[in-house]
Design a protein around this motif. Structure first.
Motif, mmCIF file in Angstrom:
data_model
loop_
_atom_site.group_PDB
_atom_site.id
_atom_site.type_symbol
_atom_site.label_atom_id
_atom_site.label_comp_id
_atom_site.label_asym_id
_atom_site.label_seq_id
_atom_site.Cartn_x
_atom_site.Cartn_y
_atom_site.Cartn_z
ATOM 1 N N UNK A 158 0.732 -1.002 0.105
ATOM 2 C CA UNK A 158 -0.061 0.046 0.180
ATOM 3 C C UNK A 158 0.800 1.284 -0.132
ATOM 4 N N UNK A 159 1.770 1.297 0.755
ATOM 5 C CA UNK A 159 2.608 2.557 1.022
ATOM 6 C C UNK A 159 3.567 2.850 -0.324
ATOM 7 N N UNK A 160 4.065 1.680 -0.981
ATOM 8 C CA UNK A 160 4.795 1.933 -2.090
ATOM 9 C C UNK A 160 3.825 2.233 -3.282
ATOM 10 N N UNK A 161 2.565 1.909 -3.273
ATOM 11 C CA UNK A 161 1.725 2.291 -4.355
ATOM 12 C C UNK A 161 1.364 3.561 -4.255
ATOM 13 N N UNK A 171 -2.606 12.333 -14.997
ATOM 14 C CA UNK A 171 -2.277 11.423 -16.241
ATOM 15 C C UNK A 171 -1.009 10.479 -16.058
ATOM 16 N N UNK A 172 -1.094 9.330 -16.240
ATOM 17 C CA UNK A 172 0.005 8.186 -16.239
ATOM 18 C C UNK A 172 0.024 7.699 -14.875
ATOM 19 N N UNK A 173 -0.651 7.991 -14.099
ATOM 20 C CA UNK A 173 -0.416 7.504 -12.379
ATOM 21 C C UNK A 173 -0.786 5.963 -12.476
ATOM 22 N N UNK A 174 -1.628 5.592 -13.308
ATOM 23 C CA UNK A 174 -1.577 4.003 -13.294
ATOM 24 C C UNK A 174 -0.537 3.367 -13.755
ATOM 25 N N UNK A 176 2.397 4.577 -13.522
ATOM 26 C CA UNK A 176 3.578 4.817 -12.335
ATOM 27 C C UNK A 176 3.161 3.883 -11.213
ATOM 28 N N UNK A 177 2.386 3.732 -10.497
ATOM 29 C CA UNK A 177 1.868 3.075 -9.829
ATOM 30 C C UNK A 177 2.239 1.377 -10.019
ATOM 31 N N UNK A 178 1.943 1.120 -11.323
ATOM 32 C CA UNK A 178 2.310 -0.363 -11.768
ATOM 33 C C UNK A 178 3.661 -0.691 -11.380
ATOM 34 N N UNK A 179 4.657 0.106 -11.342
ATOM 35 C CA UNK A 179 5.975 -0.248 -11.025
ATOM 36 C C UNK A 179 6.008 -0.891 -9.626
ATOM 37 N N UNK A 180 5.235 -0.482 -8.541
ATOM 38 C CA UNK A 180 5.235 -1.637 -7.445
ATOM 39 C C UNK A 180 4.879 -2.956 -7.657
ATOM 40 N N UNK A 181 3.639 -3.120 -8.636
ATOM 41 C CA UNK A 181 3.416 -4.386 -9.004
ATOM 42 C C UNK A 181 4.448 -4.970 -9.722
ATOM 43 N N UNK A 182 5.148 -4.208 -10.642
ATOM 44 C CA UNK A 182 6.124 -4.840 -11.480
ATOM 45 C C UNK A 182 7.390 -5.341 -10.375
ATOM 46 N N UNK A 379 -3.989 -3.223 -11.334
ATOM 47 C CA UNK A 379 -4.501 -3.441 -10.047
ATOM 48 C C UNK A 379 -4.165 -2.403 -9.159
ATOM 49 N N UNK A 380 -2.655 -1.984 -9.020
ATOM 50 C CA UNK A 380 -2.403 -0.642 -7.897
ATOM 51 C C UNK A 380 -3.300 0.273 -7.966
#
Length: 460
Positions: A158-161, A171-174, A176-182, A379-380
């Motif tokens: 949660x914190x990293x996301x 724009x682009x936040x999905x 950027x957030x996906x790097x946590x799931x990556x 998902x993030x």
């Protein structure tokens, strides 16, 4: 790494409105800071998932003969995967603890703590003596350390996301957030490669000490991660929310974040149910698929290398699907992934049963790298965007960890048991996974699209 960025303006917005046109262009310094934050989230998540998913693979192929040698092979595997489930039971607790303090005092400090706990627990797993030396105490110690892993990763995700999501803001936040799931496939890739290398040792050496080396390397990764994470700034959205809360009238006390979430649990329930199948697919490949392919006649090292290849492909696939979700929405991409999985699961299981290293690798790439990434990439952002700033860390952490508990906590044990009940057939396994995909699709369909939702709304 090119990330579309918008700084978050320090002014109120209306929930649900797209105000990207009001945001001034980011400065060079701001762009550098956002890249540093996203890199920190990616590296931190990579390290945490290296530790967490290394345990998953080890539970499938190592822990039964090392810690449950007095049981039959099937019973030992089920018992080993049962200790794996203990981490998932602890993850919602970690989400609640770290979420509460993260919503109160900041995202950054909680991420440093969660990484430290995870690294220490993983290092100590590499030192647990076998059952032949300490008897049942070995399994007890293993479970306790696994619980600490679960608590730590419960706070990490949660914190990293949020650090990536809230620093980018528009724009682009999905993406950027996906790097946590990556970080999940990257960490799993590193862990799988480490296990694949030590699996080349003679069987007796591998089981005696070789498998411990990847866990002991956690100490090195922890030092690197803490250095990188300590150099990033706190989330600007959180800082603004903290300033707003400080201006509230004296004597007015805000409800605890978890109380705010549980008073109106609809979004929590929807994201938990909607993401349940995605994490189930992830852990099916990390545990059941590896074990089944090995038992079907493919050398353990070949299976692990095939899985490592699919993890590498998944890093780029899930980022691509996340970027797509910034354009067309989180829900369409995730629903498409679940639909394709339901159609592809039986062909994938047939490939895993083939006894061919090449076909097993193809199964990993098709089922995990491509299909699972379509559900995991968006998902993030999908989860975090469902909650207001005042309880976003708590809501996102609890939502994701509840999904992992429902979808992944007992999935390895269930799949092995279903296969045993069907005398080795994978038919029940496929039907069970299709059922999870259908249920998650219903929850996602009931939720609202969130790609244009504003993040600086304070209340949940």
């Amino acid at each position: 790494m090119t990330i579309p960025v918008e700084p978050t303006p320090l002014r109120p917005r209306t929930l649900g409105a797209d105000t990207s046109a009001q945001v001034p262009p980011p400065t060079d310094a701001r762009r550098r800071e956002i890249r540093r934050v996203v890199l920190s989230s990616y590296l931190g998540s990579t390290i945490e998932y290296y530790d967490f998913l290394l345990y998953a693979t080890s539970a499938a192929i190592v822990f039964a003969p090392v810690f449950f040698s007095d049981l039959s092979p099937v019973a030992g595997t089920i018992a080993s995967l049962g200790t794996f489930a203990a981490g998932y039971l602890a993850r919602p607790l970690g989400g609640a603890i770290f979420g509460h303090f993260g919503d109160k005092y900041g995202r950054k400090s909680m991420l440093l703590v969660s990484m430290s706990v995870m690294g220490a627990a993983s290092f100590l797993i590499g030192l647990v003596p076998p059952a032949t030396a300490v008897g049942s105490w070995a399994a007890i110690i293993l479970v306790l350390l696994r619980v600490l892993q679960g608590i730590a990763i419960g706070g990490e995700w949660g914190g990293a996301t949020l650090m990536s999501l809230e620093h980018v803001g528009g724009r682009g936040r999905g993406f950027a957030a996906a790097f946590t799931n990556a970080g999940a496939p990257t960490g799993s890739l590193l862990g799988t490669l480490a296990l694949a290398l030590v699996a080349l040792l003679p069987e007796d050496d591998f089981l005696a000490w070789g498998w411990r080396i990847p866990f002991l390397l956690s100490a090195v990764l922890l030092a690197v991660g803490l250095f990188v994470r300590s150099r990033v700034s706190e989330s600007p959205v959180f800082r603004e929310a903290l300033e707003r809360s400080a201006t509230q009238a004296s004597g007015v006390r805000a409800a605890a974040p978890i109380v705010s979430i549980l008073r109106r649990p609809r979004n929590l329930i929807l994201v938990a149910g909607g993401c349940m199948a995605s994490v189930a697919i992830q852990i099916m490949f990390a545990t059941f698929a590896i074990g089944h392919a090995t038992k079907s006649g493919v050398a353990r090292s070949d299976v692990l290398l095939g899985f490592a290849l699919c993890q590498f492909v998944a890093i780029f696939a899930l980022l691509g699907f996340a970027r797509l979700s910034d354009r067309v929405g989180r829900r369409p991409v995730m629903l498409a992934g679940l639909g394709v999985f339901a159609v592809a699961i039986f062909p994938v299981l047939a490939l895993l049963s083939s006894g061919s290293a090449l076909l097993v690798t193809l199964a990993f790439v098709l089922g995990f790298s491509l299909v699972q990434s379509a559900t995991f990439g968006p998902m993030a952002a999908y989860i975090a965007e469902q909650f207001g700033t005042s309880a976003r860390y708590t809501g996102a952490s609890l939502g994701y960890q509840a999904a992992t508990l429902l979808g992944a906590g007992f999935t390895p044990v269930i799949l092995v048991s279903l296969q045993a009940a069907a005398n080795g057939s994978t038919t029940l396994v496929g039907l069970y996974m299709i059922g999870l995909a259908v249920v998650s699709a219903v929850f996602i369909a009931l939720s609202k699209e969130s790609k244009d939702r504003n993040l600086d709304t304070y209340e949940h």
